[in-house]
Structures are given as structure tokens and as C-alpha cells.
Design an enzyme around this catalytic site. Structure first.
Site, PDB file in Angstrom:
ATOM      1  N   GLY A 152     -13.975  -2.474   8.949  1.00 46.52           N
ATOM      2  CA  GLY A 152     -14.424  -1.653  10.109  1.00 46.52           C
ATOM      3  C   GLY A 152     -15.456  -2.302  11.046  1.00 46.52           C
ATOM      4  O   GLY A 152     -16.286  -2.798  10.618  1.00 46.52           O
ATOM      5  N   GLN A 189       0.790  -1.091  -0.142  1.00 45.17           N
ATOM      6  CA  GLN A 189      -0.146  -0.189  -0.045  1.00 45.17           C
ATOM      7  C   GLN A 189       0.880   1.286  -0.163  1.00 45.17           C
ATOM      8  O   GLN A 189       1.813   1.418   0.893  1.00 45.17           O
ATOM      9  CB  GLN A 189      -0.912  -0.003   1.086  1.00 45.17           C
ATOM     10  N   CYS A 227      -6.213   7.259   4.979  1.00 48.72           N
ATOM     11  CA  CYS A 227      -5.694   7.448   6.439  1.00 48.72           C
ATOM     12  C   CYS A 227      -6.171   8.943   6.891  1.00 48.72           C
ATOM     13  O   CYS A 227      -6.197  10.064   6.038  1.00 48.72           O
ATOM     14  CB  CYS A 227      -4.253   7.501   6.075  1.00 48.72           C
TER      15      CYS A 227
END
Ligand SMILES: Cc1cc2nc3c(=O)[nH]c(=O)nc-3n(C[C@H](O)[C@H](O)[C@H](O)COP(=O)(O)O)c2cc1C
Length: 333
Positions: free
Chosen positions: A205, A72, A102
Site C-alpha cells: 500500500g 491468486q 478485494c
């Protein structure tokens, strides 16, 4: 079967989330051994890569045994991102993932990470340029939107797909939420339900239990789950989810002997990979979870996280194993 470009994955694959200072090669390898289908590196700065910063370059290391692995990267400058794609390609990962999620101020203030959610045109342009610049599959990890009033993730995902993004992982929070509140999987489900979407849509999440993973699959209809915090110090989580899917029953929790053995291997692999000092220091964050649920554990934990000498840490593992033996930890939160 789920496919990221040419990479074939089982139905409802489980992905280890990119996590700074957590998703390093030793931890990724342990997660892979324990059922993760795809693993990602922590985010790597494109600016750091093109400056040849040692810290960024070291993050490109991968073990063969962890494949398929995604590297990433993050950044907001087109030229830097393209140059870093060339650098990343040399280490031959299976996937290059772009971090558009982010929330940290330092990253966002430069327009990178979730900062790009304020400029969707640039997000699409960067993705398209990267897709054209490499033969490796480009995937994206992002959030629902900048804030509650600007959630346009259905449209965003479709545009990313149309410029050649091969899969999208969506964390069900906005940037404004940071890590607060509950992740909302509803909008991720809307992305999946868009008739025009054909690339895999992965949900992320708050997957804290096998039941939650099943809910993501059955109620929200997503293609796979990206798992972060539940795996820290607990790489068994992936197999626990898979076992639950297969049998409807919970896999027995690891015994304390199994936990100490995993912690030992983790520490040894970290030392082998990054040297004694960093290996000792950077494995510390996993111990709380490795040994969660052991009564009166504080004294041992303190020893594990304050000792700089690996011999002392290994000795503490032995002590824990001897003291608590084969006891099962009744419940892990
Ligand atoms: C310690 C830590 C480091 C993280 N670092 C990254 C990162 O480098 N790249 C990224 O895309 N997300 C990062 N994240 C976010 C996770 O990938 C994930 O989106 C988030 O934790 C929500 O998933 P979870 O509830 O399963 O943990 C990080 C999260 C944590 C807790």
C-alpha cells in the site's frame, strides 16, 4: 534471506502485487526482468475455474521465465476453493495465494475477498483446508480489517500462520477505506513484531518511491514489499528500489528511447500472448505511466489509446521516439 516455505528469496524481496487486468504474463515477465523477486497473477475466481470459464482458465497461464510465480484465487465456498486448488496445481505455479482483500462489492457481497474479514473463523478454516489439500505453499493477501473498529490483524495473521499459511501480505487499509486515505503500515508492523510470528510478513500500500520502500524495511521492520500501482507502466520501479537500497542513490530515469522500447516489447508480448485485439486494448492502461512527464503528450497518448490497429500504435511509439529522442524525463511523479 527470506523464505516462503522452500522458496528462497533475497533479503527484503520485492513482490509484484496481483492486479486485475494488469498482472498478466507479459507484464509480470517485464517486472521480473526489472527486479521483481516474486510475481502474482491477478485474482482468479474459483467459481469461474470450476465452471471451466475460458476467461478464468486463461489467467492460469504462466511463462517459465517469471518464476517464482503465485496464482491468486478468490472465493468463499470451501468446496469450490478446494476444487480450484486442484485445477491450479495442474499449471504448476510456485505458490497459491488466497485473496482475502478485494474490496469490490460484487466480490464482497458473496463473502469472498475482503468480505471474509467479517468472518475470521471461516477465513482460517478455508486457509487450513487449502493448506491440507495441496503440497504447494499457500499464502494470503489481505487488508487490516473490515473497518477501523474491527482491526484484529495481529490475531488473524497468527491464526493463519498456525494453520499453515506460509506468508502473508497485508495492504495497510481496511475494506471500508477501499483505496481512500493513506495506507497505515503501523498495524502491519505490529503483526511482524508479534513474537510468535515466524512466516514472512510483507507490507503493501502506497509504496511510491524507493524512499518509501526503505521506510517499510527500516522503520516498520517488514520482511518485504509488495508493489502495485507504482509499477503500472513503470516496471523499472523494482530495480530503482534495489539500486537505492544498495547505493543510497537514485538510478537514472529511463530515457524516452528506453520507454518506447519497453512499451513496444510490452505491446508485442501482449499481442503474442492474447491476440491482436486484446493485446492492443489491454496494454493501453500502461501508456500514461510509460510516457508520464513528456510535455504536450496528450495528442500521442490519444492516438495510442484509440487505435485498434497495432501498426498504428507501434508507429506512434516511433513518432514519440523520433520527436523526443534521448531526452530524459526530468521528474516522474
Ligand atoms: C488495477 C488494480 C487491480 C487490482 N487487482 C487486485 C487483485 O486482483 N488481487 C488483489 O489481491 N489485489 C488487487 N489490487 C490491489 C493491489 O494488489 C494492492 O493491494 C493495492 O493497489 C495497494 O498497493 P499499491 O499502493 O502498491 O498499489 C488491485 C489494485 C489495482 C490498482
Amino acid at each position: 534471506m527470506v523464505k516462503i516455505d522452500h522458496i528462497e528469496l533475497p533479503d527484503f524481496p520485492l513482490l509484484l502485487a496481483p492486479m486485475e487486468d494488469v498482472s498478466d504474463p507479459p507484464f509480470r515477465a517485464l517486472c521480473k526482468e526489472n527486479g521483481a523477486d516474486v510475481v502474482y497473477t491477478e485474482f482468479i475466481s474459483s467459481e469461474g475455474l470450476i465452471r471451466d470459464a475460458a476467461k478464468s482458465v486463461m489467467k492460469l497461464d504462466i511463462y517459465e521465465k517469471e518464476r517464482p510465480v503465485g496464482i491468486q484465487i478468490f472465493g468463499a465456498n470451501l468446496d469450490s476453493m478446494l476444487r480450484s486448488v486442484e485445477i491450479v496445481e495442474k499449471t504448476n505455479p510456485d505458490i497459491i495465494d488466497i485473496n482475502f482483500g478485494c474490496p469490490v462489492k460484487k466480490v464482497v457481497s458473496k463473502g469472498a475477498g475482503a468480505g471474509i474479514l467479517k468472518d475470521i473463523d471461516l477465513m482460517v478454516k478455508l486457509t487450513e483446508a487449502m493448506v491440507k489439500h495441496t503440497n504447494l505453499p499457500i499464502t494470503v493477501k489481505t487488508r487490516l480489517g473490515w473497518d477501523h473498529d474491527s482491526i484484529r490483524i495481529v490475531e488473524v495473521a497468527e491464526r493463519l500462520q498456525d494453520v499453515g499459511c506460509k506468508a502473508i501480505a497485508i495492504h495497510g487499509r481496511t475494506r471500508a477505506q477501499m483505496y481512500k486515505g493513506d495506507a497505515d503500515w503501523g498495524p502491519i508492523s505490529e503483526v511482524k513484531n508479534n513474537q510468535r510470528m515466524h512466516i514472512p510478513v510483507f507490507g503493501n500500500g502506497d509504496i511510491t518511491s524507493p524512499e518509501r520502500a526503505m521506510e517499510m524495511r527500516d522503520k516498520y521492520g517488514l520482511d518485504g514489499a509488495m508493489i502495485g500501482r507504482a509499477s503500472i507502466g513503470y516496471p523499472w520501479f523494482f530495480n530503482e528500489v534495489k539500486h537505492y537500497f544498495k547505493t543510497g542513490e537514485h538510478l537514472a530515469k529511463p530515457t524516452i528511447a528506453q520507454r518506447t522500447e519497453m512499451a513496444r516489447r510490452h505491446l508485442q508480448m501482449s499481442i503474442d500472448w492474447k491476440g491482436e485485439h486484446l493485446g492492443v486494448v489491454e496494454t493501453r492502461r500502461h501508456y500514461t505511466n510509460y510516457f508520464k512527464g513528456i510535455p504536450h503528450f496528450k495528442e500521442y497518448r490519444l492516438k495510442m489509446v484509440t487505435s485498434d490497429d497495432p501498426k498504428d500504435v507501434f508507429a506512434t511509439f516511433d513518432e514519440v521516439e523520433q520527436k523526443f529522442g534521448d531526452a530524459l524525463i526530468p521528474k516522474i511523479g
